[in-house]
Design a protein around this motif. Structure first.
Motif, PDB file in Angstrom:
ATOM      1  N   PRO A 125     -25.004 -10.556  50.846  1.00  0.00           N
ATOM      2  CA  PRO A 125     -23.700 -10.819  50.221  1.00  0.00           C
ATOM      3  C   PRO A 125     -23.617 -12.184  49.528  1.00  0.00           C
ATOM      4  O   PRO A 125     -22.730 -13.001  49.830  1.00  0.00           O
ATOM      5  N   PHE A 126     -24.523 -12.427  48.583  1.00  0.00           N
ATOM      6  CA  PHE A 126     -24.525 -13.685  47.843  1.00  0.00           C
ATOM      7  C   PHE A 126     -24.598 -13.368  46.345  1.00  0.00           C
ATOM      8  O   PHE A 126     -25.675 -13.454  45.734  1.00  0.00           O
ATOM      9  N   PRO A 127     -23.479 -13.014  45.740  1.00  0.00           N
ATOM     10  CA  PRO A 127     -23.498 -12.579  44.336  1.00  0.00           C
ATOM     11  C   PRO A 127     -23.900 -13.671  43.353  1.00  0.00           C
ATOM     12  O   PRO A 127     -24.518 -13.372  42.319  1.00  0.00           O
ATOM     13  N   THR A 131     -26.972 -13.202  40.819  1.00  0.00           N
ATOM     14  CA  THR A 131     -26.770 -13.336  39.371  1.00  0.00           C
ATOM     15  C   THR A 131     -27.823 -14.252  38.759  1.00  0.00           C
ATOM     16  O   THR A 131     -28.395 -13.949  37.703  1.00  0.00           O
ATOM     17  N   THR A 132     -28.091 -15.376  39.423  1.00  0.00           N
ATOM     18  CA  THR A 132     -29.100 -16.312  38.919  1.00  0.00           C
ATOM     19  C   THR A 132     -30.484 -15.686  38.920  1.00  0.00           C
ATOM     20  O   THR A 132     -31.266 -15.858  37.963  1.00  0.00           O
ATOM     21  N   LEU A 291     -24.586 -24.127  39.327  1.00  0.00           N
ATOM     22  CA  LEU A 291     -23.433 -23.503  39.991  1.00  0.00           C
ATOM     23  C   LEU A 291     -23.862 -22.802  41.279  1.00  0.00           C
ATOM     24  O   LEU A 291     -23.166 -22.895  42.302  1.00  0.00           O
ATOM     25  N   THR A 292     -25.007 -22.159  41.258  1.00  0.00           N
ATOM     26  CA  THR A 292     -25.497 -21.460  42.448  1.00  0.00           C
ATOM     27  C   THR A 292     -25.834 -22.433  43.567  1.00  0.00           C
ATOM     28  O   THR A 292     -25.473 -22.219  44.738  1.00  0.00           O
ATOM     29  N   LEU A 293     -26.524 -23.508  43.221  1.00  0.00           N
ATOM     30  CA  LEU A 293     -26.874 -24.510  44.239  1.00  0.00           C
ATOM     31  C   LEU A 293     -25.638 -25.150  44.833  1.00  0.00           C
ATOM     32  O   LEU A 293     -25.603 -25.484  46.031  1.00  0.00           O
ATOM     33  N   PHE A 294     -24.606 -25.323  44.032  1.00  0.00           N
ATOM     34  CA  PHE A 294     -23.376 -25.943  44.515  1.00  0.00           C
ATOM     35  C   PHE A 294     -22.565 -24.983  45.402  1.00  0.00           C
ATOM     36  O   PHE A 294     -22.015 -25.386  46.436  1.00  0.00           O
ATOM     37  N   VAL A 295     -22.508 -23.708  45.033  1.00  0.00           N
ATOM     38  CA  VAL A 295     -21.656 -22.744  45.738  1.00  0.00           C
ATOM     39  C   VAL A 295     -22.358 -22.146  46.948  1.00  0.00           C
ATOM     40  O   VAL A 295     -21.778 -22.063  48.046  1.00  0.00           O
ATOM     41  N   GLU A 296     -23.608 -21.693  46.785  1.00  0.00           N
ATOM     42  CA  GLU A 296     -24.282 -20.966  47.863  1.00  0.00           C
ATOM     43  C   GLU A 296     -25.536 -21.655  48.375  1.00  0.00           C
ATOM     44  O   GLU A 296     -26.060 -21.269  49.422  1.00  0.00           O
ATOM     45  N   GLY A 297     -26.053 -22.643  47.672  1.00  0.00           N
ATOM     46  CA  GLY A 297     -27.274 -23.296  48.098  1.00  0.00           C
ATOM     47  C   GLY A 297     -28.487 -22.434  47.807  1.00  0.00           C
ATOM     48  O   GLY A 297     -28.424 -21.446  47.074  1.00  0.00           O
TER      49      GLY A 297
END
Length: 397
Positions: A125-127, A131-132, A291-297
């Motif tokens: 569950p990591f959209p 996406t990346t 954005l991915t690193l900031f939101v989900e790591g």
């Protein structure tokens, strides 16, 4: 002498009377018809009409009333006659066949993208990360395509990249919101909500392009909105997160279309539709990584996936296939758009949505109530009606 003058003047008067309706052709040879006046709409006759068949030869001028339009004797057909028609028929058949194959690939890649995407998001569950990853696979494919000369590498300047950047931003957000919706609700419901794309197209075009919709366009939006609302009331997998994510996907994707019209990008010859989408994909990747690193790591490492108890080979393969299918169906969509009109493309997109909904319901065995089916059908019928109205408006304009 006097009678000769009278005879001469009366002959001139008679000639003038005969030539009265054709006064504009007085300077031309009256023994031949004007080829410019013998143009007919293409496709009106199933054979080639020879101008020579309507001509006659005479050593002296005669009144038009004496011209005989009787058919001339048939002559042997030369090798050059009908060559254009005989060559055009196979060419049209080949083009139709190519378009049919492209449409089939467009639908097939879209179906598999949604299936693989949903399978990954069910257990992962990591959209944002997904996406990346999808954009990364697409970018690798683009680079390989350019390196192997499968498609000519574009020559683009920094001044051309600046107006493409907003397109890349809304493209990345559109994919992100689609993944967020697919992770929370059924595939069929996501695509039912995405049937509201025409509503956002009309709204954004009116706000930013000043294109005011006609009454018929507005009326065609009524079944779209009503059908989506009816389907939402009885959707078994409904939740507000999935609903608003799909709505946000509509907004961002249609913003991309409007921006494409509003922003004038000076293309070089090598920057065709395929290369334009390829550049958008690479720029989208650069925007999504921070954005991915900031939101989900960093949630796609082998250690992290194993902590979820996931099969590394299986999850990586399905994520790869979802990214490949996403990029492939978008590329094919751009290829189709280069061959047909935008209105015809939108009709094909409506049919594609029906195919994806039916395929996902059958594959995932999604429970659908009769009212839900009715709402979905009404919404899709409204999309088709909207496409037909747009086609009529484009022909009349």
């Amino acid at each position: 002498m006097h009678s000769s003058a009278i005879s001469s003047s009366s002959s001139a008067a008679a000639a003038a009377a005969d030539a009265g309706p054709l006064r504009r052709l007085s300077r031309r040879n009256p023994t031949s018809l004007d080829p410019q006046s013998l143009s007919f709409p293409s496709g009106l006759f199933p054979f080639r009409l020879s101008v020579n068949a309507l001509s006659y030869s005479s050593s002296s001028p005669r009144p038009l009333s004496l011209i005989s339009l009787a058919p001339r004797p048939l002559r042997a057909i030369s090798d050059s006659d009908g060559v254009g028609e005989t060559e055009a028929a196979p060419r049209r058949l080949l083009r139709t066949l190519q378009l049919g194959i492209l449409f089939g690939l467009w639908y097939l890649f879209n179906i598999y993208f949604n299936i693989y995407d949903k399978q990954v998001l069910k257990v992962y569950p990591f959209p944002t990360t997904l996406t990346t990853v999808q954009l990364a696979f697409g970018s690798v494919f683009v680079i390989l395509m350019w390196i192997t000369n499968l498609h000519k590498k574009p020559k683009i300047s920094l001044s051309q990249l600046v107006p493409i950047l907003p397109l890349a931003l809304v493209h990345a957000l559109g994919l992100l919101f689609t993944n967020m919706s697919l992770g929370k609700v059924a595939v069929s419901f996501t695509h039912t909500i995405k049937a509201m794309e025409p509503f956002f197209t009309v709204m954004l075009s009116a706000l930013f392009l000043g294109e005011m919709p006609t009454l018929w366009v507005l009326l065609s939006l009524v079944p779209i909105v009503g059908g989506v609302g009816l389907a939402s009331l009885t959707e078994a997998s409904f939740n507000w997160g999935g609903f608003w994510s799909a709505m946000a996907s509509n907004l961002t994707y249609q913003s991309r279309n409007v921006l494409s019209k509003k922003i004038l990008v000076e293309k070089e010859e090598s920057l065709d539709n395929i290369n334009l989408y390829s550049i958008i994909t690479i720029l989208s990747l650069f925007l999504m990584v921070p954005l991915t690193l900031f939101v989900e790591g960093a949630k796609f490492t082998p250690a992290h996936l194993q902590s979820f108890g996931l099969n590394l080979k299986e999850i990586y393969m399905r994520a790869f296939l979802s990214g490949l299918c996403f990029h492939a169906y978008q590329q094919v969509s751009y290829m189709i758009l280069a061959e047909i009109s935008p209105v015809t493309h939108s009709i094909g997109n409506c049919v594609k949505r029906v195919v994806v909904i039916v395929a996902s319901v059958l594959f995932f065995r999604t429970p659908i109530s009769p009212i839900n089916s009715l709402g979905t059908g009404v919404a899709l019928a409204g999309v088709f009606l909207y496409s037909r109205v747009k086609r009529i408006n484009s022909k009349s304009s």
